[in-house]
Design a protein around this motif. Structure first.
Motif, PDB file in Angstrom:
ATOM      1  N   THR A 238       0.753  -1.184  -0.413  1.00  0.00           N
ATOM      2  CA  THR A 238       0.097   0.084   0.174  1.00  0.00           C
ATOM      3  C   THR A 238       0.680   1.397   0.029  1.00  0.00           C
ATOM      4  N   GLU A 239       2.108   1.340   0.258  1.00  0.00           N
ATOM      5  CA  GLU A 239       2.964   2.104   0.033  1.00  0.00           C
ATOM      6  C   GLU A 239       4.568   2.092   0.054  1.00  0.00           C
ATOM      7  N   ASP A 240       5.093   2.939  -0.397  1.00  0.00           N
ATOM      8  CA  ASP A 240       6.970   2.394  -0.946  1.00  0.00           C
ATOM      9  C   ASP A 240       7.579   2.790   0.394  1.00  0.00           C
TER      10      ASP A 240
ATOM     11  N   GLU B 136       2.676  10.271   6.781  1.00  0.00           N
ATOM     12  CA  GLU B 136       1.758  10.737   7.956  1.00  0.00           C
ATOM     13  C   GLU B 136       2.130   9.708   8.790  1.00  0.00           C
ATOM     14  N   SER B 137       2.386   8.106   7.911  1.00  0.00           N
ATOM     15  CA  SER B 137       2.825   6.772   9.200  1.00  0.00           C
ATOM     16  C   SER B 137       4.150   7.357  10.370  1.00  0.00           C
ATOM     17  N   ALA B 138       5.109   8.003   9.345  1.00  0.00           N
ATOM     18  CA  ALA B 138       5.903   7.944  10.527  1.00  0.00           C
ATOM     19  C   ALA B 138       5.850   8.915  11.456  1.00  0.00           C
TER      20      ALA B 138
ATOM     21  N   ASP C 141       9.182  -0.462  13.524  1.00  0.00           N
ATOM     22  CA  ASP C 141       7.851  -0.607  14.061  1.00  0.00           C
ATOM     23  C   ASP C 141       7.530   0.102  12.618  1.00  0.00           C
ATOM     24  N   GLN C 142       8.264   1.078  11.990  1.00  0.00           N
ATOM     25  CA  GLN C 142       7.506   1.721  10.934  1.00  0.00           C
ATOM     26  C   GLN C 142       8.340   1.297   9.579  1.00  0.00           C
TER      27      GLN C 142
ATOM     28  N   LYS D  66      -5.985   3.413   0.678  1.00  0.00           N
ATOM     29  CA  LYS D  66      -5.443   3.344   1.830  1.00  0.00           C
ATOM     30  C   LYS D  66      -5.026   1.824   2.834  1.00  0.00           C
ATOM     31  N   TRP D  67      -4.128   1.602   3.513  1.00  0.00           N
ATOM     32  CA  TRP D  67      -4.153   1.087   4.508  1.00  0.00           C
ATOM     33  C   TRP D  67      -5.234   0.429   5.216  1.00  0.00           C
TER      34      TRP D  67
END
Length: 727
Positions: free
Chosen positions: A34-36, A463-465, A487-488, A62-63
């Protein structure tokens, strides 16, 4: 008849196109991401190495469920199902589909090898296998045979014929948040579906090797007749073609990735390093935040701050962020900051009085860089000693998070861990010592870095990081940060390609002492030598060097710097408990001193161990150089003391022999400047040494031949450091 032949030829042409011009079965390779991220980049690189064309499904979606390293769960099944059912129907049953996870998977062979192995197994759909029945352990009893190796299904690797795989995917409905492995497990456990479509598990890891639960079965082979390293399953004697670091085995996969997929060559070393290398352009250098942290009392702080100034990078390309959390260092840090701060693009400092935790201070640095025109953050702690070229080198590696390998002198303690245990704490990887000792050279994927590292700040603008922080539970700041990175899926690296510096050892640094740096000769010898060892000391050992001998068998050597002499005297005077110069001396085991002086013993100021180390390391080689044939290692000295001569205390010392095989006498201050008179007179030879030089060492035999006396000091104070060696 003609129409039939035309249709038949058209059918053959269609089938040939479906299979490829070579006549091989048509194969499509899919993954879902879903993302690089670094895991996907590694996966795609391995595919490229082996000429495998992978179609990435779901990118940008979107995950929905699972976690970062297992994105989507049921969403992965739905995305794959949608893709496979949208594919054009082919007129044969030979269309093969290979599906794998991506973030924790590496290809180890070409598609031809994978397909050949699959076709040799005479099944229609093959799933990866593992030793755990997950996520529903109660289903274990429903498996047809649990006595085999790796008896349970793993959904991270699937290869099969399109028509049969479509039947598996339409076995039942699945929602995005459902578990994909449970879905495939239930399909496999359906007897009718399994038998009619010949579903099977790769029990022997002939194609798919799952690492979780099998680490003791898998060996990384780096030294063989093969040019490139590979893995072997020792239990089944197979050489897997795809490896999956499922579950907690991701750390091991990261270690393996340093070698696999032609990342490493037995002949040429780190090939991946060469692939990623970039050239810095002077007219387009990235902007860097230099984040400097003083979190603990650190020896040789002056040298640390000086190295910050000497970093080879335009200061107008650097934002300086300086955090000092040690009151003892505040004077040095404040002077440094006031002197240099205006030279940088911007400068900010955090003082001990700001009462901020380490994690908070480090987060401020990261966030300031993230939210400004800043390309990289270069974090360096006060225990790090780096070469001026370190920042430029790290930028040129092409890695997003990379540390220079720094090691404590003479130890294996470094600024990285090669592995971690199940609790997230230190574990030693199989190649750790080879990396630390530089038996193997490269840039290494590792799970923990500290003290000094470079980070590409765009990583933390996603956003996730944004959740990445130096604060997590009760962990230390560096452990918390690295746990968040793992984790990321943000991979950390350490480089030992070249020597870039070292770590100082702060463990014995006691700021309650006067001049505590001078005590660091054992734990931080390199820095101690640079500050305190005479710059001409090592010249003494040059071939043909002419040794100074002011009196017969009395040798004179440059030993220590003026700063050493000054600080050594300051330690003694700060202690202040000089002996009274009488024969009665409670410091001695006998309680009696035949030739007393006004002195302080090294044992009284905590320097006995350090001085004995100096005797062994620096004095003994001088003795062996000039008194040839005498060898005693380590030298023994029970009497090590600083003598103070003053006209109103003890101005001189009567003639005597020393109780030693040889004696050393280190001048600590300057005649005709700090005092007048003084010196040593060797009576038998009627020879005196008067114009001593601070930091220069006199060495002479103690017994029998060198009867001597201390000459009178007429003004000022004379200090000398004495040892009676090998009494």
């Amino acid at each position: 008849m003609t129409a039939f032949l035309q249709l038949f030829c058209l059918f053959l042409l269609f089938a040939r196109n479906a299979e490829g011009n070579s006549g091989k079965p048509a194969v499509k390779v899919f993954t879902v991401a879903t993302e690089d991220n670094h895991g996907l980049q590694r996966f795609l690189r391995s595919a490229k190495i082996y000429g495998i064309d992978v179609e990435v499904l779901g990118m940008g979606q979107k995950w929905v469920g699972g976690n970062m390293n297992h994105p989507g769960g049921g969403q992965k099944v739905r995305i794959l199902k949608q893709k496979l059912f949208s594919m054009q129907k082919l007129p044969n049953r030979d269309q093969i589909i290979l599906f794998t996870d991506s973030y924790d998977v590496i290809f180890l062979a070409s598609l031809d090898d994978i397909v050949e192995k699959f076709k040799s197994m005479s099944v229609r759909v093959l799933f990866a296998a593992e030793p755990f029945c997950w996520p529903d352990a109660s289903l274990a009893k429903k498996y047809p045979d649990t006595t085999v190796t790796n008896p349970y299904l793993n959904s991270g690797g699937i290869i099969g014929y399109l028509a049969d795989l479509q039947k598996v995917l339409e076995f039942k409905e699945i929602r995005d948040r459902d578990d994909d492995q449970l879905f495939y497990t239930e399909a496999y456990l359906n007897d009718k579906l399994r038998r009619s479509h010949r579903l099977a598990l790769d029990h022997k890891s002939q194609i798919f090797q799952n690492l979780n639960g099998a680490l003791s079965d898998v060996q990384l082979i780096t030294n063989s007749t093969d040019e490139f390293p590979y893995i072997k399953n020792l239990l089944t004697n197979e050489r897997p073609l795809i490896v999956h670091g499922n579950g907690p085995a991701k750390i091991t996969l990261n270690q393996f990735s340093n070698y696999l997929a032609n990342a490493w060559s037995v002949k040429d070393g780190c090939l991946l390093c060469k692939e990623k290398r970039v050239e810095l352009k002077e007219d387009a250098l990235p902007t860097v935040m230099l984040a400097v942290f003083v979190e603990q009392a650190t020896p040789f702080m002056e040298e640390f701050l000086q190295q910050i100034i000497e970093i080879d990078y335009p200061k107008k390309k650097i934002h300086l962020y300086l955090r000092n959390n040690v009151e003892y260092h505040e004077t040095d840090v404040d002077k440094f900051f006031r002197t240099i701060s205006k030279e940088y693009l911007s400068a900010k400092r955090i003082k001990p009085a700001d009462f901020m935790s380490e994690g908070e201070a480090r987060n401020i640095a990261k966030d300031r860089c993230t939210n400004s025109e800043c390309d990289y953050l270069f974090s360096i702690d006060s225990v790090s000693r780096v070469e001026p070229s370190t920042l430029r080198y790290l930028l040129s590696t092409g890695y997003d998070v990379v540390a220079p390998m720094l090691v404590r002198e003479g130890q294996s303690w470094s600024n990285f861990w090669g592995a971690i245990n199940s609790a997230g704490f230190y574990a030693r990887s199989s190649d750790y010592m080879d990396i630390v000792s530089r038996n193997i050279i490269g840039i290494w994927n590792i799970p923990f870095i500290t003290n000094c590292y470079l980070m590409k700040i765009s990583l933390f603008r996603t956003e996730s990081a944004k959740a990445v922080s130096y604060i997590k539970d009760d962990l230390d700041a560096d452990m918390a940060f690295c746990a968040h990175l793992r984790d990321q899926g943000i991979m950390m690296h350490v480089s030992n390609e070249k020597y870039l510096g070292r770590l100082v050892n702060p463990e014995s640094f006691d700021v309650s002492r006067s001049n505590p740096d001078v005590y660091q000769v054992i734990d931080n010898r390199v820095d101690w030598e640079r500050r305190y060892l005479h710059p001409q000391y090592y010249d003494i050992f040059a071939e043909g060097h002419n040794h100074s001998m002011p009196c017969p068998d009395v040798y004179w050597f440059p030993m220590t710097t003026l700063r050493f002499c000054k600080e050594w005297i300051e330690i003694m005077e700060a202690f202040g408990q000089w002996s009274d110069g009488s024969n009665q001396d409670k410091r001695l085991e006998s309680g009696y001193e035949a030739v007393p002086t006004r002195d302080i013993h090294m044992s009284q100021v905590g320097l006995e161990k350090q001085w004995l180390y100096i005797l062994k390391t620096y004095v003994r080689p001088l003795q062996e150089l000039v008194f040839i044939g005498y060898y005693h290692n380590p030298p023994v000295s029970l009497m090590n003391f600083v003598v103070r001569y003053r006209p109103d205390e003890q101005p001189s010392l009567r003639p005597h022999h020393d109780s030693s095989t040889y004696t050393i006498n280190l001048a600590l201050n300057t005649p005709n400047v700090d005092y007048e008179g003084g010196g040593c007179h060797f009576i038998r030879y009627n020879c005196s040494v008067r114009n001593t030089k601070p930091g220069w060492l006199l060495m002479h035999p103690g017994r029998l031949t060198h009867f001597h006396e201390g000459l009178r000091v007429t003004n000022g104070t004379r200090y000398i450091m004495i040892s009676f060696v090998d009494p």
